[in-house]
Scaffold this motif. Sequence first.
Motif, PDB file in Angstrom:
ATOM      1  N   ARG A 268       6.465  20.427  -2.040  1.00  0.00           N
ATOM      2  CA  ARG A 268       7.356  20.830  -3.133  1.00  0.00           C
ATOM      3  C   ARG A 268       8.806  20.492  -2.801  1.00  0.00           C
ATOM      4  O   ARG A 268       9.546  19.987  -3.656  1.00  0.00           O
TER       5      ARG A 268
ATOM      6  N   TYR B 162       9.298  16.813  -3.275  1.00  0.00           N
ATOM      7  CA  TYR B 162       8.721  16.345  -4.535  1.00  0.00           C
ATOM      8  C   TYR B 162       9.469  15.150  -5.134  1.00  0.00           C
ATOM      9  O   TYR B 162       8.863  14.210  -5.630  1.00  0.00           O
TER      10      TYR B 162
ATOM     11  N   ASN C 258       7.221  11.072  -1.098  1.00  0.00           N
ATOM     12  CA  ASN C 258       6.477  12.148  -1.755  1.00  0.00           C
ATOM     13  C   ASN C 258       4.990  11.827  -1.909  1.00  0.00           C
ATOM     14  O   ASN C 258       4.166  12.728  -2.030  1.00  0.00           O
TER      15      ASN C 258
ATOM     16  N   LEU D 211       3.191  12.465  -9.596  1.00  0.00           N
ATOM     17  CA  LEU D 211       4.495  12.708  -8.977  1.00  0.00           C
ATOM     18  C   LEU D 211       5.584  11.827  -9.574  1.00  0.00           C
ATOM     19  O   LEU D 211       5.300  10.795 -10.177  1.00  0.00           O
TER      20      LEU D 211
END
Length: 193
Positions: free
Chosen positions: A54, A57, A63, A104
């Motif tokens: 997180r 992110y 990520n 993502l």
Amino acid sequence: MTRALVLYAHPCDDSFAAALHTTVVETLSDRGWHVDDCDLYKEGFNPILTPAERHGYHDEPQNIEPVKDYVERLRKADALILCFPVWNFGYPAILKGFLDRVFLPGVSFKLVDGKVLPNLTHIRKLAAVSTYGGTRIRATLAGDPPRMCIKRAVWHVTRPTRMRYLALYDMNRASDAKRAGFIEKVRREMKDL
């Protein structure tokens, strides 16, 4: 050759969802499509977004590292088909976790001046095959979150030329004939997708 990523989310091999999943995979394979059959439970996909994930992110491309193999599979797909039951007005947790961890920034969307721009536009065909325990009216009164997520959020990041959302509502009271009819509908739609 069309490459399809089929995301399947049900833990039981003897479920009606399993029969639908088999119908999807076999029908697409019979059409000559390359099918990447991603059974999230059998693959042991971890749906938990960690604190580190997180915090990182928005840090592209780092990520993707925790889910790199799944990102690569998604990026190779021309078609995305999701097979899942609706539980408690939502996706099974494992499928929701897939969307949280794999869709993502830099993968499914780009953030430009605070706006979400689609980034999976190579996916030209999108479909969902689902079952609901309750009636369509009950799901609609609750906002039908799975349908809306597919038809709005997932549609937005893919912008497919063809899209289908196939749902068998009132599964808890469906007769054998109704279930068989739905399997045939799924087969027809997958032949046409």
